[in-house]
Motif scaffolding. Sequence first.
Motif, PDB file in Angstrom:
ATOM      1  N   MET A 253      29.303  50.341  76.823  1.00 55.76           N
ATOM      2  CA  MET A 253      28.168  50.330  77.758  1.00 55.76           C
ATOM      3  C   MET A 253      26.847  50.200  76.958  1.00 55.76           C
ATOM      4  O   MET A 253      26.688  50.860  75.937  1.00 55.76           O
ATOM      5  CB  MET A 253      28.177  51.653  78.543  1.00 55.76           C
ATOM      6  N   SER A 254      25.912  49.348  77.429  1.00 54.20           N
ATOM      7  CA  SER A 254      24.649  49.178  76.691  1.00 54.20           C
ATOM      8  C   SER A 254      23.770  50.416  76.872  1.00 54.20           C
ATOM      9  O   SER A 254      23.974  51.205  77.800  1.00 54.20           O
ATOM     10  CB  SER A 254      23.904  47.948  77.197  1.00 54.20           C
ATOM     11  N   GLU A 255      22.757  50.531  76.005  1.00 52.03           N
ATOM     12  CA  GLU A 255      21.802  51.658  76.099  1.00 52.03           C
ATOM     13  C   GLU A 255      21.165  51.688  77.489  1.00 52.03           C
ATOM     14  O   GLU A 255      21.005  52.719  78.093  1.00 52.03           O
ATOM     15  CB  GLU A 255      20.702  51.499  75.049  1.00 52.03           C
ATOM     16  N   ARG A 256      20.785  50.473  77.974  1.00 53.45           N
ATOM     17  CA  ARG A 256      20.109  50.367  79.258  1.00 53.45           C
ATOM     18  C   ARG A 256      21.026  50.847  80.392  1.00 53.45           C
ATOM     19  O   ARG A 256      20.615  51.593  81.272  1.00 53.45           O
ATOM     20  CB  ARG A 256      19.666  48.908  79.451  1.00 53.45           C
ATOM     21  N   GLU A 257      22.318  50.438  80.349  1.00 51.73           N
ATOM     22  CA  GLU A 257      23.262  50.865  81.398  1.00 51.73           C
ATOM     23  C   GLU A 257      23.487  52.381  81.333  1.00 51.73           C
ATOM     24  O   GLU A 257      23.516  53.063  82.346  1.00 51.73           O
ATOM     25  CB  GLU A 257      24.588  50.130  81.228  1.00 51.73           C
ATOM     26  N   GLU A 258      23.611  52.879  80.104  1.00 54.54           N
ATOM     27  CA  GLU A 258      23.798  54.339  79.943  1.00 54.54           C
ATOM     28  C   GLU A 258      22.632  55.083  80.554  1.00 54.54           C
ATOM     29  O   GLU A 258      22.779  56.091  81.219  1.00 54.54           O
ATOM     30  CB  GLU A 258      23.871  54.697  78.456  1.00 54.54           C
ATOM     31  N   LEU A 259      21.412  54.549  80.300  1.00 51.64           N
ATOM     32  CA  LEU A 259      20.200  55.185  80.802  1.00 51.64           C
ATOM     33  C   LEU A 259      20.202  55.207  82.329  1.00 51.64           C
ATOM     34  O   LEU A 259      19.885  56.217  82.958  1.00 51.64           O
ATOM     35  CB  LEU A 259      18.991  54.429  80.267  1.00 51.64           C
ATOM     36  N   GLN A 260      20.606  54.055  82.922  1.00 51.59           N
ATOM     37  CA  GLN A 260      20.595  53.989  84.378  1.00 51.59           C
ATOM     38  C   GLN A 260      21.595  54.963  84.984  1.00 51.59           C
ATOM     39  O   GLN A 260      21.392  55.507  86.053  1.00 51.59           O
ATOM     40  CB  GLN A 260      20.890  52.554  84.834  1.00 51.59           C
ATOM     41  N   ASN A 261      22.720  55.191  84.285  1.00 47.09           N
ATOM     42  CA  ASN A 261      23.742  56.099  84.819  1.00 47.09           C
ATOM     43  C   ASN A 261      23.454  57.569  84.510  1.00 47.09           C
ATOM     44  O   ASN A 261      24.105  58.448  85.037  1.00 47.09           O
ATOM     45  CB  ASN A 261      25.113  55.751  84.209  1.00 47.09           C
TER      46      ASN A 261
ATOM     47  N   LEU B 284      17.869  57.354  65.718  1.00 45.22           N
ATOM     48  CA  LEU B 284      17.469  56.054  66.277  1.00 45.22           C
ATOM     49  C   LEU B 284      17.004  55.120  65.153  1.00 45.22           C
ATOM     50  O   LEU B 284      17.412  53.952  65.098  1.00 45.22           O
ATOM     51  CB  LEU B 284      16.346  56.265  67.310  1.00 45.22           C
ATOM     52  N   ALA B 285      16.169  55.656  64.256  1.00 45.70           N
ATOM     53  CA  ALA B 285      15.672  54.830  63.145  1.00 45.70           C
ATOM     54  C   ALA B 285      16.836  54.330  62.297  1.00 45.70           C
ATOM     55  O   ALA B 285      16.881  53.159  61.898  1.00 45.70           O
ATOM     56  CB  ALA B 285      14.703  55.647  62.285  1.00 45.70           C
ATOM     57  N   ARG B 286      17.795  55.196  62.059  1.00 45.02           N
ATOM     58  CA  ARG B 286      18.960  54.835  61.232  1.00 45.02           C
ATOM     59  C   ARG B 286      19.782  53.732  61.902  1.00 45.02           C
ATOM     60  O   ARG B 286      20.185  52.765  61.289  1.00 45.02           O
ATOM     61  CB  ARG B 286      19.797  56.102  61.029  1.00 45.02           C
ATOM     62  N   ARG B 287      19.962  53.926  63.216  1.00 41.19           N
ATOM     63  CA  ARG B 287      20.758  52.939  63.949  1.00 41.19           C
ATOM     64  C   ARG B 287      20.070  51.574  63.959  1.00 41.19           C
ATOM     65  O   ARG B 287      20.716  50.541  63.830  1.00 41.19           O
ATOM     66  CB  ARG B 287      20.963  53.443  65.384  1.00 41.19           C
ATOM     67  N   MET B 288      18.751  51.602  64.068  1.00 41.81           N
ATOM     68  CA  MET B 288      18.021  50.329  64.149  1.00 41.81           C
ATOM     69  C   MET B 288      17.699  49.764  62.767  1.00 41.81           C
ATOM     70  O   MET B 288      17.192  48.635  62.677  1.00 41.81           O
ATOM     71  CB  MET B 288      16.703  50.529  64.918  1.00 41.81           C
TER      72      MET B 288
ATOM     73  N   ALA C 180      16.056  57.557  76.751  1.00 45.53           N
ATOM     74  CA  ALA C 180      15.154  56.525  77.298  1.00 45.53           C
ATOM     75  C   ALA C 180      14.372  55.850  76.181  1.00 45.53           C
ATOM     76  O   ALA C 180      14.214  54.614  76.177  1.00 45.53           O
ATOM     77  CB  ALA C 180      14.193  57.173  78.298  1.00 45.53           C
ATOM     78  N   ILE C 181      13.901  56.638  75.217  1.00 45.14           N
ATOM     79  CA  ILE C 181      13.116  56.056  74.115  1.00 45.14           C
ATOM     80  C   ILE C 181      13.989  55.064  73.344  1.00 45.14           C
ATOM     81  O   ILE C 181      13.551  53.962  72.999  1.00 45.14           O
ATOM     82  CB  ILE C 181      12.574  57.173  73.183  1.00 45.14           C
ATOM     83  N   SER C 182      15.250  55.443  73.101  1.00 46.51           N
ATOM     84  CA  SER C 182      16.149  54.567  72.344  1.00 46.51           C
ATOM     85  C   SER C 182      16.374  53.255  73.081  1.00 46.51           C
ATOM     86  O   SER C 182      16.305  52.171  72.477  1.00 46.51           O
ATOM     87  CB  SER C 182      17.520  55.229  72.146  1.00 46.51           C
TER      88      SER C 182
END
Length: 452
Positions: free
Chosen positions: A1-9, A394-398, A372-374
């Motif tokens: 699931m994408s970050e955006r989809e996770e956020l919406q759920n 987040l910084a590490r992941r990006m 949400a920030i991520s």
Amino acid sequence: MSEREELQNSVATTNACKLCTPLGACLAFRGIKGAVPFLHGSQGCATYIRRYLISHFREPMDIASSGIDETSSIFGGGENFLLGLANVSAQYEPQLLGVATTCLSETIGEDISLYLKKFQQEFSGDQIPVISVATPSYQGTHVDGFYRTVREIVVALAEEGRPSGLINLIPGLVSPADLRYLKEVGQSFGIELVLLPDYSETLDGVSWETYHKIPPGGTEITAIKSMGTASATIEFGLTVKPENSPGELLRQSRGIPCRRLGLPIGMRLTDRFFQTLQELGPGQIPPKFIAERGRLLDAYVDGHKYLFQKRAVLYGEEDLVIGMASFLAEIGVIPVLCASGGRSGQLQKELYRVAPELAGQIMVKEGVDFMAISALAEELKPDLLLGNSKGYSLARRMGIPLVRIGFPIHDRIGGQRILHLGYEGAQRLFDLLVNTLLERKQSNNQVGYSYL
Ligand code: SF4
């Protein structure tokens, strides 16, 4: 699931971008000379807050607790409260007891004013002032807890009297290094400041030869009493709710004018602070600060080409975000996302007021968590993150750098010594930002080292 989809759920806060409300209260009480913070709640609240504060400040952090357990949750925590306060009074011999409530004691509806009356009748008489503040963490953030506590301290202690010419300075939630800088500024201007609270020594002190139960330092209680006679209050904090504002309280109750300013981060907000001191104080801006400002401007010219149009995601307390966004805008960095867990309803309006050139160019979000920030950061593709240690994953992941500012900084040493304020703070932040981006460019480059 994408970050955006996770956020919406998502229906719950995930990795909050704020801290617990009584933590702010403990921090404020730590800035009063001889004070001991006391939480009416379970042992875990005090342990969590101590752990958080120690890992940032790396100083002893005694926070007493009434230790509400299963039984007292049902039948009331009055006995624990009285016994706890009596023990702390006997063992620490404090000059002030600072009581903050927690989620649990507020939820079960503890009657703190009744308990305090009993405590004064049965144990202390009027010998030790006890100041209490309601800090349920389901209402507000550590910043609300901080200001609410400073306000209650002023309510309890500030006295009326002949005008003294003092200036009250409510610095907000800044670092010990920032507090030291503010005191130096006051001295250089020839202004007698009452800085409340002042944890510059209690939370960043010298090493001791003998153990102190209560760390030395903090605003003297006599100085707080004199705040009611000041000629003006300067309060840093554009998003402070009026009902939590010590400056507003002194204005309404004593007619003391309140000058509300943004945290003096970067050149333009520091200019406003120094202009205010010039208007309120006896003299001109001391040459030392004029030179600091000149060096800062020179550095802006030297380093501009390395920062221009870089994209940053910025998060933290609302007033820190406003000050940093204003600074970033003046050095050519676009704070593409300015985010906070606070919910003052003022963040966007105040941010655009101090940095109008950002209006319509960036995203400003209040009341958000790191989920949400991520999700937003992944879409905005920033060059770097600015904020506390909670953004590290987040910084590490990006694969982008995190420039650590504010509170809490758990994964580096020296969080308490980061200077954010004034021309000197801006100078250090500027060098740090330029060098962080240069280092990244260097390490991503096949050739590596090169002259600037
Ligand atoms: S229960 Fe509430 S007051 Fe206690 S640590 Fe958690 S958020 Fe803070």
